[in-house]
Enzyme design. Structure first.
Site, PDB file in Angstrom:
ATOM      1  N   GLU A 189       0.443  -1.385  -0.269  1.00 62.28           N
ATOM      2  CA  GLU A 189       0.253  -0.232  -0.558  1.00 62.28           C
ATOM      3  C   GLU A 189       1.379   1.070  -0.325  1.00 62.28           C
ATOM      4  O   GLU A 189       0.452   2.180  -0.074  1.00 62.28           O
ATOM      5  CB  GLU A 189      -1.121  -0.099   1.590  1.00 62.28           C
ATOM      6  CG  GLU A 189      -0.285   0.364   2.759  1.00 62.28           C
ATOM      7  CD  GLU A 189      -0.843  -1.961   2.889  1.00 62.28           C
ATOM      8  OE1 GLU A 189       0.174  -2.249   2.609  1.00 62.28           O
ATOM      9  OE2 GLU A 189      -0.199  -1.672   4.312  1.00 62.28           O
ATOM     10  N   ASN A 190       2.106   0.761  -0.247  1.00 66.17           N
ATOM     11  CA  ASN A 190       3.005   2.676  -0.151  1.00 66.17           C
ATOM     12  C   ASN A 190       3.058   2.596  -1.193  1.00 66.17           C
ATOM     13  O   ASN A 190       3.432   3.770  -2.212  1.00 66.17           O
ATOM     14  CB  ASN A 190       3.918   2.019   0.885  1.00 66.17           C
ATOM     15  CG  ASN A 190       5.430   1.310   0.363  1.00 66.17           C
ATOM     16  OD1 ASN A 190       4.653   0.318   0.141  1.00 66.17           O
ATOM     17  ND2 ASN A 190       6.457   1.434  -0.066  1.00 66.17           N
TER      18      ASN A 190
END
Lengths: 218, 232, 232, 218
Positions: A47-48
Site C-alpha cells: 500500500e505504499n
C-alpha cells in the site's frame, strides 16, 4: 497438532485464485507469499505504492527507494508498477484488490476487527489498516486462536478499540478455519489432530458447528 | 520567474514559527533530507507537521523532535523513536493519528481543489468520533476535509528548472500528493536538469505545483528494515 | 490469468444491448478506434455512452450513432456531426451534458472508490438543478456522484501483457480515468510488449485496472482542426 | 477607434505577469499568446491535459496526439508536461492557474457569465467552461461590447442560461476595459478615440465612471 505460522500461511494460500491481486499485512500474512501455487498468477500489492512485489533482494542488492509497507527492502517482479499513496488506497477502496490478509488482536463474531491500539500502551497508529479493512472486498485474518494468557481472540464483541466493523470474512488460526457468517463464526476445518471440542472451548464468540468438521489438507 | 534555489537553506526561506508543513516520504524512504536538515538548523518552533511517519530517533523528522520544534504531528504511524514517545507521554507533543489512505486522499483533495472527500476508513471506530458520516449505496462513509498546509516539502528523483518532478520507485509515496497540496511547495531533487530535458509524458508532478526547487546533496537514504535473502 | 486478447472483436465479447460504456478520448484524439469499429460491427443497441465527445459524422462514436446504437450520451461537448443533431432533435437520442471537469472527476471517483465528490462547477446554473449543494469555507459546491459503468474502453500508446498502460501526449485525457472506473476495462494499444519491458516508474495505468488488452491495428488518428504555421 | 480582435488580445496581454500559468479559451483569448511580452515567463495550460503549450506546428509536423482544448494541432515548449483530465481540472479548481481568459455572450454587473447555451438553438455543451469559471481565481472576459444586433452584452442580469455566477473579474471589449466591482462594472480605460459617453450608452448594466477615464496604451 496446532499449525505453526508457516502452516497457517500455507492454508491461507489455498484461498488464492489465478489472477488475484493481494495485499499481505505484516507478520504471518507476509509468509503467504511463499506458498503461492506454482503457475498461479498472483500479484502482490504494497500500500505504499507498488504492484508486483517480489522477494527480498539478495544481499548487497538492497535499494533504499524500494521498500514495502513494512519498510522492508524488497524487489519487484516483471510487470510491476509504482504509484502514489492516493492511487494505492484508491484501488483498495474501489475493490480492485481481490484479497487482503492481515493479523488481528481480536475478531468478533460479526466480523469486527481490532488490531491497532491497546489502551494504556503507547499507540503507534493505524497505518493503512483502517483503510484496508473498510475497503477490501475479501478479508482473511491470520492469527492465533488465543492470546498469550490463553484467552480467546474470537469474541462476541471486541474489547479493544476497533479497526473496522463487520469486515472480516474468514479467519485462519493455528487450530481452525472459520467463516464469519450472519449466524456468527462458522467452523469449516480443524487443524490436523485438533478436536472440534478444543476449538469450541477456545472460541468465546458465537460458533456454528454443523456436521462433521473435516481436517485441513496442507 | 525563477524557481531554482541554490540549496535547502535558501529554499526554506520564509518558513516561520507556527507553520503547517507537509513532509513527503514513507518511513525514511523518499524524505526531504536536505530540507529537514535546514529546518533543524533554522530551529523554527511550534510546527505542525503532516507526514505519514515521524522519522527515527536520529534521522528524518526525529531530528526536529529532538530540538522540540514540533508542536503537533498529523500522521498514520509514529513512534519508531524514544524521544517521540517521551514527548508524547509528557504532553509536550500533540499527535493526531489518521488512516493512511485518508491522509493521502486529504492531500490529493487539497491539490485537486476538492474541499472534502468520502472514505469508509474509520467507520465504526474512534476515528469516526465527531465526524459527519453518510451512507452511499448502502455503505457508510466518513467525510474528511482537504488539508490546508502552508508549505509542502517533497523529495523527488529528478526535477527540471520548470519545477517538473519524477520520483523513483516506492520513494514516490506521499510526495506527489503533498507537492500538489502546499500553498508553497518546495522540492529537493537528486538531479536537477534544464527544462526540456525530461520527457513531458513521464512527469509525475507538473511544474505548476512546484514553487521552489533545488538539487540536494549528500543523500543518506537510510534503510529501516534491511531484509535480504542469501545468494544461491 | 490471461489478459491478452487477439483483437477488438474478442476483447469486447460480452458487451450486450443496454450496456453502460465509458469511451476514452478527447474529440478524436486518443479514442479506441478498434473497439468502436468492433462495437459497430457487433451492432449492439441501446447503449449509454460516457465520453467527453460524440465523434464526428463518419468517425469515432459518430459511427455508432449512424447505426442508432446509442440511447444516451453523457458528455461535456457534442454535436460536431449532423446525424447526432438529427437524432437529438427527433428525440431518438438522449443527451446529458455535464461540465468537463465534473465528467473527469466522476470517473476518477469511481476508480478511487469515492462515492461522491464536490465541485464548484455548475453552481448557480441549470447544471445545479436537483443537485445537493454545500458551502465549504464560504464557497458553494455541488455534490456529484461517481459513475457506475459496466465497461470502460480506452486507448493507450504502449501496454504490456500485465495490463500496464502508457499514454502519449494529449491522447492521455480521459483514458486513465476511465480505465480505473470500469467494472471491466478493455484497453487497446498501439504497441503491446511483454511484461517487464516497460519502466515500472513510468506506468500511467497500473495493470490492476485493466482486464483485457490487445494490440490495435490500422490507426487512422484523424485530426479535427489541422492548424499549422508556415515554415520560415 | 474601436479595437480589433488582435488589439483586444494585446490589451489583455498587459495583464500577464512573470511566472503566470494561463488558460486561454477559444477565439480572441487564443490570440493573447501572440502578445506575451518578450522575456516574460508565461506558461499556457490547455485543459485537455497539457502545461507548456507552444505555437501551431510547421506544416507537415502536425501530431494527432498533440492537440489543445480547441482540438487544434499544437506544439509544446521546453518544460511542458502532459496529465489526465482530472489532474487538469484539479489544478484549475485548486487555484494553481493564475489567469483564465475566455469569451462570453453576456456578462452581468455582478460578474455572472453566459457563454454556453442559447435556448432554441442546438446545444453543444459547456465543455470545460463551467469548471473554469467556477474555479479560476482570476477571470478576464474578452468579447465585443455589443451583439450583432447592437444590444449591450454588459447587462444588469444575464438573459441567457448562466455558465457561472459572480466569477468574472475584468472585461476587455473593443471599446473599453472594465472591472467587475461590488458596485457594478467600473470603467477603467477607453479604446483610443472612443468616448466615455459611447461606452455608457452601450453598457446596459450598472456602470461606475469616476473622474477622467484614460485611453488604453497599446
Amino acid at each position: 497438532m496446532a499449525l505453526d505460522k508457516n502452516q497457517i500461511a500455507k492454508r491461507i494460500a489455498q484461498e488464492l485464485q489465478d489472477g488475484y491481486y493481494v495485499n499481505l499485512g505484516i507478520g504471518i500474512p507476509t509468509l503467504v507469499a511463499n506458498y503461492i501455487p506454482a503457475g498461479m498468477d498472483v500479484v502482490l500489492q504494497s500500500e505504499n505504492g507498488l504492484l508486483g512485489m517480489g522477494p527480498f533482494p539478495f544481499e548487497g542488492d538492497e535499494d533504499p527507494d524500494l521498500i514495502n509497507a513494512g519498510k522492508q527492502t524488497i524487489t519487484t517482479v516483471p510487470g510491476s508498477s509504482f504509484f502514489d499513496s492516493a492511487m494505492s488506497f484508491g484501488m483498495i477502496r474501489a475493490g480492485k484488490v481481490d484479497l487482503t490478509v492481515l493479523g488481528a488482536m481480536e475478531v468478533s463474531d460479526q466480523g469486527d476487527i481490532a488490531n491497532w491500539k491497546i489502551p494504556g500502551k503507547m499507540v503507534k497508529g493505524m497505518g493503512g489498516a483502517m483503510d484496508l479493512v473498510a475497503s477490501a472486498k475479501n478479508i482473511i485474518v491470520a492469527m492465533m486462536h488465543t492470546n498469550p494468557k490463553g484467552e480467546s481472540k474470537l469474541l462476541p464483541q471486541c474489547t479493544l478499540p476497533l479497526t473496522g466493523k463487520c469486515c472480516v470474512k474468514k479467519i485462519v488460526t493455528e487450530l481452525a478455519v472459520l467463516d464469519v457468517t450472519p449466524q456468527g463464526f462458522k467452523l469449516l476445518e480443524r487443524a490436523p489432530g485438533i478436536t472440534t471440542e478444543e476449538i469450541i472451548s477456545k472460541t468465546a464468540g458465537k460458533l456454528v458447528v454443523e456436521g462433521e468438521i473435516p481436517e485441513m489438507q496442507l | 520567474m525563477k524557481k531554482v534555489y541554490d540549496n535547502a537553506t535558501d529554499a526554506i526561506a520564509g518558513i516561520a514559527d507556527g507553520a503547517v508543513i507537509m513532509l513527503g516520504g514513507f518511513g525514511l524512504c523518499g524524505i526531504p533530507e536536505n530540507c529537514i536538515a535546514a529546518l533543524v538548523q533554522k530551529n523554527i518552533k511550534q510546527l505542525t507537521c503532516i507526514s505519514n511517519n515521524a522519522g527515527v530517533d536520529d534521522f528524518g523528522i526525529g531530528l526536529m523532535l529532538q530540538q522540540k520544534q514540533v508542536k503537533k504531528m498529523i500522521s498514520s504511524y509514529v513512534g519508531e523513536n524514544a524521544e517521540f514517545e517521551r514527548q508524547l507521554l509528557s504532553g509536550e507533543l500533540e499527535v493526531e493519528l489518521i488512516p493512511q489512505g485518508t491522509l493521502a486522499t486529504r492531500c490529493m483533495a487539497a491539490g485537486y481543489g476538492m474541499p472534502a472527500i468520502y472514505t469508509p476508513a474509520g467507520v465504526g471506530t474512534e476515528v469516526a468520533e465527531g465526524k459527519e458520516s453518510r451512507v452511499f449505496n448502502g455503505k457508510e462513509y466518513l467525510m474528511e476535509y482537504a488539508f490546508d498546509a502552508d508549505y509542502a516539502i517533497v523529495k523527488a528523483w529528478k526535477g527540471d528548472t520548470a519545477g517538473n518532478l519524477i520520483y523513483k520507485e516506492a520513494a514516490r509515496n506521499f510526495n506527489p500528493l503533498m507537492a500538489m497540496a502546499g500553498k508553497i511547495t518546495i522540492a529537493e531533487v537528486e538531479e536537477l536538469v534544464p527544462e526540456g530535458t525530461l520527457d513531458p509524458n513521464q512527469i509525475h508532478t507538473p511544474g505548476i505545483y512546484v514553487h521552489r526547487i533545488f538539487q540536494g546533496v549528500d543523500y543518506q537514504k537510510r534503510i529501516e528494515q534491511r531484509t535480504v535473502r542469501t545468494r544461491p
